[in-house]
Design a protein around this motif. Structure first.
Motif, short mmCIF file in Angstrom:
data_model
loop_
_atom_site.label_atom_id
_atom_site.label_comp_id
_atom_site.label_asym_id
_atom_site.label_seq_id
_atom_site.Cartn_x
_atom_site.Cartn_y
_atom_site.Cartn_z
N THR A 62 88.70 2.79 -34.40
CA THR A 62 87.67 1.76 -34.35
C THR A 62 87.32 1.50 -32.90
OG1 THR A 62 89.30 -0.04 -34.32
CG2 THR A 62 88.48 0.66 -36.47
N ASP A 63 86.12 1.02 -32.67
CA ASP A 63 85.67 0.78 -31.30
C ASP A 63 86.18 -0.56 -30.81
OD1 ASP A 63 84.37 3.20 -31.06
OD2 ASP A 63 82.50 2.42 -31.87
N SER A 64 87.45 -0.59 -30.41
CA SER A 64 88.06 -1.81 -29.90
C SER A 64 89.31 -1.45 -29.10
CB SER A 64 88.43 -2.76 -31.05
OG SER A 64 89.35 -2.15 -31.94
N PRO A 97 85.03 -4.63 -27.58
CA PRO A 97 85.80 -5.85 -27.86
C PRO A 97 87.29 -5.62 -27.64
CG PRO A 97 84.20 -5.43 -29.60
CD PRO A 97 84.21 -4.21 -28.72
N VAL A 98 87.98 -6.70 -27.27
CA VAL A 98 89.42 -6.64 -27.01
C VAL A 98 90.13 -7.55 -28.00
CG1 VAL A 98 91.24 -7.09 -25.32
CG2 VAL A 98 89.04 -6.16 -24.57
N LEU A 99 91.21 -7.06 -28.59
CA LEU A 99 92.02 -7.85 -29.52
C LEU A 99 93.34 -8.19 -28.87
CD1 LEU A 99 91.48 -5.74 -32.77
CD2 LEU A 99 90.22 -7.78 -32.05
N GLY A 100 93.87 -9.36 -29.20
CA GLY A 100 95.17 -9.78 -28.69
C GLY A 100 95.97 -10.45 -29.79
N ARG A 101 97.28 -10.34 -29.71
CA ARG A 101 98.16 -10.86 -30.74
C ARG A 101 98.82 -12.15 -30.25
NH1 ARG A 101 101.56 -6.22 -32.27
NH2 ARG A 101 102.39 -6.49 -30.17
N VAL A 102 98.79 -13.19 -31.09
CA VAL A 102 99.42 -14.48 -30.79
C VAL A 102 100.42 -14.79 -31.89
CG1 VAL A 102 99.07 -16.95 -30.54
CG2 VAL A 102 97.45 -15.35 -29.48
N MET A 103 101.71 -14.80 -31.55
CA MET A 103 102.76 -15.11 -32.52
C MET A 103 103.15 -16.58 -32.39
SD MET A 103 103.14 -11.95 -33.58
CE MET A 103 104.60 -12.06 -34.60
N SER A 104 103.51 -17.18 -33.50
CA SER A 104 103.97 -18.56 -33.46
C SER A 104 105.26 -18.71 -32.66
CB SER A 104 104.17 -19.08 -34.89
OG SER A 104 102.92 -19.18 -35.54
N SER A 119 88.77 -16.04 -29.69
CA SER A 119 88.64 -16.78 -30.95
C SER A 119 89.42 -16.03 -32.03
CB SER A 119 87.18 -16.92 -31.36
OG SER A 119 86.57 -15.64 -31.49
N VAL A 120 89.92 -16.76 -33.03
CA VAL A 120 90.74 -16.15 -34.07
C VAL A 120 89.88 -15.25 -34.95
CG1 VAL A 120 92.22 -16.57 -36.06
CG2 VAL A 120 92.38 -18.06 -34.05
N LEU A 121 90.26 -13.99 -35.03
CA LEU A 121 89.58 -13.04 -35.90
C LEU A 121 90.18 -13.06 -37.29
CD1 LEU A 121 87.57 -10.67 -36.25
CD2 LEU A 121 89.40 -9.14 -35.50
N MET A 122 91.50 -13.11 -37.38
CA MET A 122 92.16 -13.18 -38.67
C MET A 122 93.56 -13.75 -38.51
SD MET A 122 93.06 -9.17 -39.48
CE MET A 122 91.32 -8.77 -39.59
N HIS A 123 94.05 -14.36 -39.59
CA HIS A 123 95.37 -14.96 -39.62
C HIS A 123 96.30 -14.09 -40.46
CE1 HIS A 123 98.53 -17.93 -39.67
NE2 HIS A 123 98.53 -17.96 -40.99
N PHE A 177 87.72 -4.97 -37.63
CA PHE A 177 87.90 -4.55 -36.24
C PHE A 177 86.72 -3.75 -35.72
CE2 PHE A 177 92.14 -4.91 -38.12
CZ PHE A 177 92.76 -5.75 -37.21
N GLY A 178 85.87 -3.26 -36.61
CA GLY A 178 84.75 -2.43 -36.21
C GLY A 178 84.58 -1.28 -37.18
N VAL A 179 83.58 -0.46 -36.94
CA VAL A 179 83.31 0.68 -37.80
C VAL A 179 84.45 1.69 -37.67
CG1 VAL A 179 81.74 2.59 -38.27
CG2 VAL A 179 80.83 0.36 -37.59
#
Length: 313
Positions: A62-64, A97-104, A119-123, A177-179
């Motif tokens: 995917t393009d990310s 686009p850039v994705l990042g992981r946030v753990m509790s 911004s939150v993309l998915m939970h 996440f993209g195509v």
């Protein structure tokens, strides 16, 4: 160690070197990859040791990009992470686009991600289970396959059938996440397959022999944690919840037999199968994760693309 700010003369941001010493308490940066994923790591170096790093990984399907930033606990909130996040985008050659992981379990990452404009993309609830516990054994024993369906260990199923089923699942599940590029999926599967245990993983077939659900177990792949990806092959699979429950239960029984006392179930809340599946699981610990989306820094990428200096490996 005296570092007034990220722009101070005591701090240098450069390509990570294999022999760089890492500050005490800082998790070592991820190793380089020889697989299909383009990856670069920049290090923040002070007084001869790495005090922070940022790794940018290009998704081959995917393009990310995926970005991971970590800074020594003693030096946080001084702008080092922000500088690393900005600088690592300069080694990219495309504004994606850039994705990042946030753990509790890492609470400082959330304000950091929001500070960067994410911004939150998915939970992802990511519940954890002890397959050897009485509660988990009771749950697995209670799951029943609908008539006409069977489960089998992944090791007993032809590899090409498994890859085709996984590719179908991956395509619909990763659309946020993209195509998805179908031509890239064989190499992505080969890369992912290296961490999957075929004796612990389970597949579900229908009466015609087609794979309709997967429970793929990756033991100790990230910080010693074991994960299960349990999904249907098609987004709108009839009887999807029951099929997922029974397929996951087969993997949990295999894990219990091998003595695994903690596994985490992957899946995001935007997938219609996941919330009802997770609601049925026995209560246990969990480390919820949010995937944050960041707009590409087009100025940084444009600057790097026109520079005469190539990205450092």
């Amino acid at each position: 160690m005296e570092i007034a700010s990220a722009s101070g003369p005591a701090l240098q941001v450069r390509a990570l070197r294999a022999d760089d010493p890492v500050a005490e308490g800082l998790r070592p940066p991820p190793p380089g990859r020889d697989g299909p994923r383009w990856q670069r790591t920049l290090a923040a170096v002070a007084e001869g040791q790495v005090v922070g790093y940022a790794t940018l990984v290009l998704s081959p399907a995917t393009d990310s990009y995926f970005c991971d930033v970590s800074v020594s606990l003693a030096l946080r909130r001084r702008g080092i992470g922000t500088r690393l996040f900005t600088e690592v985008q300069r080694v990219a050659d495309r504004p994606l686009p850039v994705l990042g992981r946030v753990m509790s379990s890492q609470p400082l990452r959330r304000p950091f991600a929001e500070h960067l404009g994410g911004s939150v993309l998915m939970h992802c609830p990511t519940p954890a289970l002890d397959p050897t516990s009485a509660a988990c054994r009771h749950w697995t024993a209670a799951q029943r396959l609908p008539e006409g369906y069977v489960t089998a260990p992944m090791v007993d199923v032809p590899a090409e059938e498994v890859r085709a089923a996984w590719s179908s699942y991956f395509t619909w599940a990763h659309q946020p996440f993209g195509v998805v590029r179908p031509e890239a999926l064989p190499t992505v599967w080969d890369d992912y397959r290296g961490g999957v245990d075929a004796t612990l993983s389970s597949l579900c077939r229908d009466a015609d022999g087609a794979i309709v659900a997967l429970s793929l177990v990756s033991p100790e792949v990230w910080d010693g944690r074991t994960f299960i990806v349990a999904e249907t092959v098609d987004r709108d699979q009839p009887l999807g919840l029951a099929l997922l429950q029974a397929t996951l239960a087969a993997s949990l029984r295999a894990l219990a037999d091998r003595g695994f006392e903690r596994v985490e179930i992957e899946g995001h809340s935007s997938d219609a199968h996941i919330p009802p599946l997770f609601e049925t699981l026995p209560a246990g610990s969990h480390d919820p994760m949010d995937l944050y989306l960041f707009a590409p820094d087009r100025d940084a990428v444009s600057s790097s693309s026109t520079s005469k200096q190539p990205p450092q490996p």
